[in-house]
Scaffold this active site. Sequence first.
Site, PDB file in Angstrom:
ATOM      1  NE  ARG A 204      -2.331  -2.516   3.201  1.00 45.10           N
ATOM      2  CZ  ARG A 204      -2.563  -2.654   4.506  1.00 45.10           C
ATOM      3  NH1 ARG A 204      -3.101  -1.675   5.189  1.00 45.10           N
ATOM      4  NH2 ARG A 204      -2.235  -3.770   5.115  1.00 45.10           N
TER       5      ARG A 204
ATOM      6  CD  GLU B 152      -1.907  -4.362  14.493  1.00 47.45           C
ATOM      7  OE1 GLU B 152      -1.866  -3.941  13.324  1.00 47.45           O
ATOM      8  OE2 GLU B 152      -2.777  -4.059  15.302  1.00 47.45           O
TER       9      GLU B 152
HETATM   10  O1  LIG Z   1       3.856  -0.561  11.717  1.00 52.66           O
HETATM   11  P1  LIG Z   1       3.836  -2.040  11.403  1.00 52.66           P
HETATM   12  O2  LIG Z   1       3.444  -2.887  12.582  1.00 52.66           O
HETATM   13  O3  LIG Z   1       5.096  -2.501  10.744  1.00 52.66           O
HETATM   14  O4  LIG Z   1       2.626  -2.303  10.378  1.00 52.66           O
HETATM   15  C1  LIG Z   1       2.419  -1.445   9.287  1.00 52.66           C
HETATM   16  C2  LIG Z   1       2.549  -2.216   7.978  1.00 52.66           C
HETATM   17  O5  LIG Z   1       1.549  -3.258   7.912  1.00 52.66           O
HETATM   18  C3  LIG Z   1       0.921  -3.226   6.644  1.00 52.66           C
HETATM   19  O6  LIG Z   1       1.689  -3.914   5.682  1.00 52.66           O
HETATM   20  P2  LIG Z   1       1.358  -5.447   5.298  1.00 52.66           P
HETATM   21  O7  LIG Z   1       2.618  -6.037   4.745  1.00 52.66           O
HETATM   22  O8  LIG Z   1       0.731  -6.108   6.474  1.00 52.66           O
HETATM   23  O9  LIG Z   1       0.210  -5.335   4.234  1.00 52.66           O
HETATM   24  P3  LIG Z   1       0.259  -5.013   2.650  1.00 52.66           P
HETATM   25  O10 LIG Z   1       1.023  -6.085   1.980  1.00 52.66           O
HETATM   26  O11 LIG Z   1      -1.176  -4.956   2.287  1.00 52.66           O
HETATM   27  O12 LIG Z   1       0.953  -3.654   2.527  1.00 52.66           O
HETATM   28  C4  LIG Z   1       0.909  -1.766   6.284  1.00 52.66           C
HETATM   29  O13 LIG Z   1       0.731  -1.544   4.886  1.00 52.66           O
HETATM   30  C5  LIG Z   1       2.266  -1.295   6.777  1.00 52.66           C
HETATM   31  O14 LIG Z   1       3.250  -1.515   5.796  1.00 52.66           O
HETATM   32  N1  LIG Z   2      -5.287  -2.286  11.750  1.00 58.39           N
HETATM   33  C1  LIG Z   2      -4.682  -2.332  10.548  1.00 58.39           C
HETATM   34  N2  LIG Z   2      -5.359  -1.956   9.445  1.00 58.39           N
HETATM   35  C2  LIG Z   2      -4.760  -2.008   8.229  1.00 58.39           C
HETATM   36  N3  LIG Z   2      -3.512  -2.411   8.032  1.00 58.39           N
HETATM   37  C3  LIG Z   2      -2.809  -2.784   9.115  1.00 58.39           C
HETATM   38  N4  LIG Z   2      -1.528  -3.223   9.241  1.00 58.39           N
HETATM   39  C4  LIG Z   2      -1.301  -3.444  10.540  1.00 58.39           C
HETATM   40  N5  LIG Z   2      -2.380  -3.178  11.282  1.00 58.39           N
HETATM   41  C5  LIG Z   2      -3.348  -2.758  10.408  1.00 58.39           C
END
Ligand SMILES: O=P(O)(O)OC[C@H]1O[C@H](OP(=O)(O)OP(=O)(O)O)[C@H](O)[C@@H]1O
Ligand SMILES: Nc1ncnc2[nH]cnc12
Length: 188
Positions: free
Chosen positions: A72, A109
């Site tokens: 994202r 997370e």
């Molecule tokens: O602060 P943090 O605990 O590191 O979490 C934040 C990250 O989690 C998600 O990515 P994720 O890889 O989960 O999803 P996506 O592949 O849809 O970007 C979001 O887009 C951030 O990059």
């Molecule tokens: N609560 C949340 N919503 C969307 N993306 C996430 N990545 C980690 N925590 C999230």
Amino acid sequence: MGKGGSVGADDERVQTICDAIRVIPDFPKPGIQFQDVTTILLDPTAFKHTIDLLVERYQGQKVDVVAGFEARGLIFGAPLAVALGCAFVPLRKPGKLPGATLSEEYVTEYSTDRIEMHVGAVQAGQRVVLVDDLIATGGTLRAGLDLVKKAGGDVVEAAAVIDLGLGGRQKLPEDLPLFVIVEKQLDE
Ligand SMILES: O=P(O)(O)OC[C@H]1O[C@H](OP(=O)(O)OP(=O)(O)O)[C@H](O)[C@@H]1O
Ligand SMILES: Nc1ncnc2[nH]cnc12
């Protein structure tokens, strides 16, 4: 530029963006309030406000590279780089980049993951802005900082559309200021 910050409270564009975020409870697991940014993208006004606020933050600063996190962060980082007239570097999940890469492991997370960047994408001394859609624990942003440092780059600031309010901001290192557009107070 100051040590991070957020948009002025009186900027009504923030409310438009916040109102465009769909919240889906218990996804991907019970207790998570998932902030769905795809609904920002469905609203041309909210999407443009988001990019405009990022551009206003960094135009006039000497930014050489915008680096966006897969997936994202790519969506918000690429238009910012175009508007600033600077390079865009994707920070991708493992095994996706074809060339030689630098790599950093991090904990999010709900997972342990790894991000990679092409060797040579960031040159020593270049000023870099990191962009993601949101900060939860801050693990992803910290990994991005470490990647850019490995390449000799200088992270000017990290920018996130949303801060979930889970304390990620407080866990970021001193040399990683954070700019946020929408501040939430989740208790996941
Ligand atoms: O602060 P943090 O605990 O590191 O979490 C934040 C990250 O989690 C998600 O990515 P994720 O890889 O989960 O999803 P996506 O592949 O849809 O970007 C979001 O887009 C951030 O990059
Ligand atoms: N609560 C949340 N919503 C969307 N993306 C996430 N990545 C980690 N925590 C999230």
